[in-house]
Design an enzyme around this catalytic site. Structure first.
Site, PDB file in Angstrom:
ATOM      1  N   ASP A 164       0.966  -1.094   0.042  1.00  0.00           N
ATOM      2  CA  ASP A 164      -0.056   0.051  -0.007  1.00  0.00           C
ATOM      3  C   ASP A 164       0.910   1.241  -0.028  1.00  0.00           C
ATOM      4  OD1 ASP A 164      -1.916   1.840   0.005  1.00  0.00           O
ATOM      5  OD2 ASP A 164      -3.111   0.856   1.709  1.00  0.00           O
TER       6      ASP A 164
HETATM    7  C1  BGC Z   1      -4.991   3.358   0.174  1.00  0.00           C
HETATM    8  C2  BGC Z   1      -4.930   2.550  -1.033  1.00  0.00           C
HETATM    9  C3  BGC Z   1      -4.851   3.050  -2.134  1.00  0.00           C
HETATM   10  C4  BGC Z   1      -3.574   3.710  -2.145  1.00  0.00           C
HETATM   11  C5  BGC Z   1      -3.287   4.291  -3.479  1.00  0.00           C
HETATM   12  C6  BGC Z   1      -3.722   4.331   0.073  1.00  0.00           C
HETATM   13  O1  BGC Z   1      -3.582   5.260   0.953  1.00  0.00           O
HETATM   14  O2  BGC Z   1      -5.058   2.791   1.277  1.00  0.00           O
HETATM   15  O3  BGC Z   1      -6.454   1.906  -0.883  1.00  0.00           O
HETATM   16  O4  BGC Z   1      -5.021   2.305  -3.401  1.00  0.00           O
HETATM   17  O5  BGC Z   1      -3.542   4.799  -1.120  1.00  0.00           O
HETATM   18  O6  BGC Z   1      -4.165   5.798  -3.821  1.00  0.00           O
END
Ligand code: BGC
Length: 809
Positions: free
Chosen positions: A232
């Site tokens: 993530d």
């Molecule tokens: C979120 C993800 C997301 C990623 C990219 C993160 O903060 O938890 O779900 O895909 O950011 O935007």
């Protein structure tokens, strides 16, 4: 093991190999044109693409993204219980992704709704892993049928937003497997997901992105995953360990920071070049296949390039699909005296700010920039044969109750036969990074419902919210219709239901408890210190309420229709269950029969019943169909920690067909020859787990479940690189305490205004090491160590480290 892309990898220098393991920027992987390796583009997209033109990338939904269809969010889609529709939605997402040059769609999200309070529940499917997994697999199949990759997230045990990046989920192996991993297992094995996003948190003391048990032993060795794992955004803790243990890509890019760490890891012998080559090989496979897939589908389906002003896909048909999904996601919760559907020419008063400006999606990285002005009830109602007597705002969003607005609504109500009150959760109630503190609806909205109920008999409440709310006013209104978060075409979908053009067939993906205090994890959720103990074990959602016979407002799987269905003639053998279902009403409609399994046992504790199958069955009036639900590898299994594998207990199982988790309409018993005779648990050692009364499990019993001592999650008093910024409250440095105060002030002001400040929420929950992961290489880990020294009151020592770190860069 021989490598598929050995001919390419052999040409790459060690530096280049180390570089490809981190992103190039916020969304893209590193490309090496000299070896024919193209960049791969990723983009958020659980319920619509959030693709940003290069240069304005952010991972929080802050900067503009290309217009894309805003489909209903995952919670709404889950209410359809319609896997075919999920697949159709996946295909539409793929078309949009391809038009934007996206190779990997970062979704679906399928974390388990452990508590209704989680701020991202609107983005997740279900409180049940089987249901969540089946819906997720359908998305994945749809997306990947176009040759690009889907990326189920957030793997794993990431069910709270508070301190989401600096939290350690303490969970026993059985609960981990049965509740928190089964959905991912289905998405990987049945959906054949080509990518997985690891979550921010630790699982039993090891960060998910470097967790060998999760990434290697389970994901690859057991489930046969052959794609790549991406962290993530900012979730990479120890990049070297990540790569060693099965993670392929840290995102966003960290400049040369990640590359240097990998080189050092190799030099120190922590990571071997062979292991690195293996990861690169696996990553390259997805890069090459998604490139081919994207090009092929672009031609095959004639998908054009989208820009910020023009879309390369069919906007109208996708808008219509968004409406169809929203319609099937609407759940009719109450319909006294058959007040719904509204008859033609009914004189209706419209009350509620949501009727004017819809609530149709949540905030955060899933935020979609819709292709059309999102529909609203007020803009759409003109196309229906209802007689609207007027509109009253009723309440202001994020404000205290307004007596004048209430008065206006009361005045208007006198002219109408039926009052439609549009209510639910304000924007601040559903945001990434922020859990709710309670399950109540805003006071201003409850006040208007109460005031109208005093003067009018025919009140219909129409809800917009991606997560359960308390409804103390349920008895005061005639009908309740829940649209969840319906996407850009949600308003016409709702009007189609209200007027009877469409017969509601949505069923709840989660239980609606009467009070927040009734929820099983109430005592443990959200954890405020480092450790989040999953003491309630398997007793999540209906698994708890049914076992302890706790009364709920609306059970899991519940939803009404404008027609009625009758069930009969159940038969089961070891492979399947069959039964008849008949539409005994006057309208065509669809029902969702649910298969639950129940077994009493003295040696395996279990919830009263567990979902193991479902179907969506459409029936004309008077029509009767036979439904067959096949059993699968999940039907009778439980995870046996003694053998570290799935086992089936010998004995009699009850096959239950339910309209929802509380209403079982058919049952039959079958006897199963399993793999074991004795499950190994005893009622004396685990009284709470056998009875389901897990509200306050004591340490001794929890330890016997956990199989180890409960780790100490209390904070040691010194700030470390893995402590979240909110921990600066305890900093010895006055400057850091000031930083904490400023952050908290901005955050609270935004919350009071009802507009989640996503940037601040992200930083508040971010571990201090995140500075090095989120600044594109401007800060390295040495400098981060320096910052923590400063926070702990060693200003000069810390400053020294920051300077040395800077010079080493
Ligand atoms: C979120 C993800 C997301 C990623 C990219 C993160 O903060 O938890 O779900 O895909 O950011 O935007």
């Amino acid at each position: 093991m021989s490598l598929k892309y050995e001919h390419i990898i052999a040409k790459m220098s060690l530096e280049e190999k180390a570089l490809i393991m981190s992103g190039k920027n916020t969304w893209q992987t590193q490309d090496f044109p000299q070896y024919g390796i193209p960049m791969m583009m990723m983009s958020d997209g659980p319920h619509g693409m959030r693709t940003q033109p290069s240069g304005v990338g952010d991972h929080l939904g802050l900067n503009a993204s290309m217009p894309a269809t805003c489909f209903p969010t995952a919670a709404t889609v889950a209410n359809t219980w319609n896997e075919k529709l999920g697949e159709e939605l996946g295909k539409a997402l793929a078309e949009e992704a391809i038009s934007m040059g996206v190779h990997v769609v970062l979704g679906p999200g399928l974390n388990i709704k452990r508590s209704p309070l989680c701020g991202r529940n609107f983005e997740y499917f279900s409180e049940d892993p089987y249901h969540a997994g089946k819906m997720a697999a359908s998305y994945v199949k749809g997306i990947q049928s176009y040759g690009i990759a889907a990326c189920p997230k957030h793997f794993a045990v990431n069910s709270q937003e508070l301190r989401r990046m600096a939290m350690n989920s303490i969970i026993d192996e059985r609960t981990l497997r049965e509740i928190y991993l089964t959905g991912f297992e289905i998405a990987v094995k049945e959906g054949k997901a080509k990518s997985i996003m690891s979550s921010y948190n630790e699982v039993n003391g090891v960060y998910a992105n470097e967790n060998k048990h999760l990434l290697q032993e389970i994901l690859v060795d057991e489930w046969g995953f052959d794609g790549y794992v991406v962290s993530d955004w900012g979730a990479s803790n120890d990049h070297v360990l990540g790569v060693k243990n099965g993670s392929h890509l840290e995102m966003p890019g960290t400049g040369k920071v990640g590359q240097k760490e990998i080189l050092k890891g190799i030099e120190d012998g922590v990571l071997s070049e062979k292991e690195l080559d293996q990861r690169i090989d696996e990553l390259l496979d997805v890069i090459f296949t998604t490139h081919k897939g994207l090009e092929k589908s672009r031609k095959e389906y004639d998908i054009k390039q989208s820009t910020m002003t023009e879309q390369g896909f069919d906007i109208e048909s996708h808008h219509a699909l968004a409406r169809k999904v929203a319609e099937q996601g609407v759940v009719l919760l109450k319909n006294e005296d058959g007040i719904l559907p509204l008859t033609k020419k009914t004189r209706v008063a419209i009350v509620g700010d949501f009727a004017k400006k819809s609530r149709y999606q949540g905030a955060g990285s899933s935020l979609v920039n819709p292709t059309k002005e999102p529909e609203s009830i007020l803009n759409s109602i003109g196309s229906y044969e209802l007689q609207m007597v007027g509109y009253a705002q009723g309440y202001e969003r994020n404000a205290k109750k307004n007596p004048q607005l209430i008065e206006e609504a009361i005045k208007l109500s006198k002219e109408a036969e039926v009052i439609l009150v549009f209510a639910g959760l304000d924007e601040i109630g559903e945001a990434e990074g922020l859990d709710r503190l309670h399950m109540k609806m805003p006071e201003a909205q409850e006040a208007v419902i109460a005031a109208l109920a005093e003067v009018h008999d025919n009140i219909i409440v129409v809800l917009s919210a991606g997560s359960p709310i308390e409804m103390p006013w349920e008895g005061d209104v005639k009908a309740i219709v829940h649209g969840y978060l319906g996407g850009q075409a949600g308003a016409s979908a709702m009007l189609n239901i209200l007027t009877g053009d469409v017969n509601p067939s949505g069923r709840l993906n989660e239980t609606y408890p009467i009070h927040c205090e009734d929820t099983p994890a109430f005592a443990y959720y959200p954890s405020k210190e480092r450790n989040s103990e999953y003491r309630e074990s398997l007793y999540v959602g209906y698994r708890y309420y049914t076992t302890v016979a706790k009364k709920v407002r609306f059970p899991f799987g519940y939803g009404l229709s404008y027609t009625n269905f009758e069930y009969s003639n159940i038969k089961a053998n070891e492979q399947e269950v069959r039964f008849m279902i008949k539409n005994i009403g006057k309208r065509a409609g669809a029902d969702v029969p649910q298969l639950y399994i129940s077994k009493s046992s003295n040696t395996v504790f279990r919830p009263l019943r567990e979902l193991k199958g479902f179907a969506k069955v459409e029936l004309e009036p008077g029509e009767e169909k036979e439904v067959v639900i096949s059993f699968d590898d999940k039907t009778f299994r439980f995870f046996d920690v003694r053998t570290n594998s799935w086992e089936i207990e010998n004995g009699t199982y009850q096959i239950q067909i339910g309209k929802n988790a509380n209403e079982i309409v058919l049952t039959t018993d079958i006897s199963i020859t399993g793999t074991i005779k004795d499950g190994g648990y005893t009622k004396t050692a685990m009284p709470s787990y056998f009875s389901g009364k897990i509200e306050n499990v004591n340490d001794k019993e929890y330890e016997s479940l956990y199989g180890k001592d409960i780790p100490d999650g209390s904070w040691g008093g010194l700030i470390g690189i893995n402590d979240a910024f909110c921990q600066f409250y305890y900093a010895k440095s006055g400057f850091c305490r000031l930083v904490y105060k400023i952050l908290t002030n901005i955050m609270n002001k935004a919350i009071a205004k009802g507009e989640p400040n996503l940037d601040i929420l992200f930083i508040y929950n971010m571990p201090i090491r995140g500075i090095s992961r989120m600044t594109g290489g401007m800060v390295n880990m040495k400098m981060v160590e320096g910052i923590t020294e400063i926070a702990n009151g060693h200003f000069f020592k810390g400053l020294g480290k920051v300077v040395t770190g800077f010079i080493r860069k």
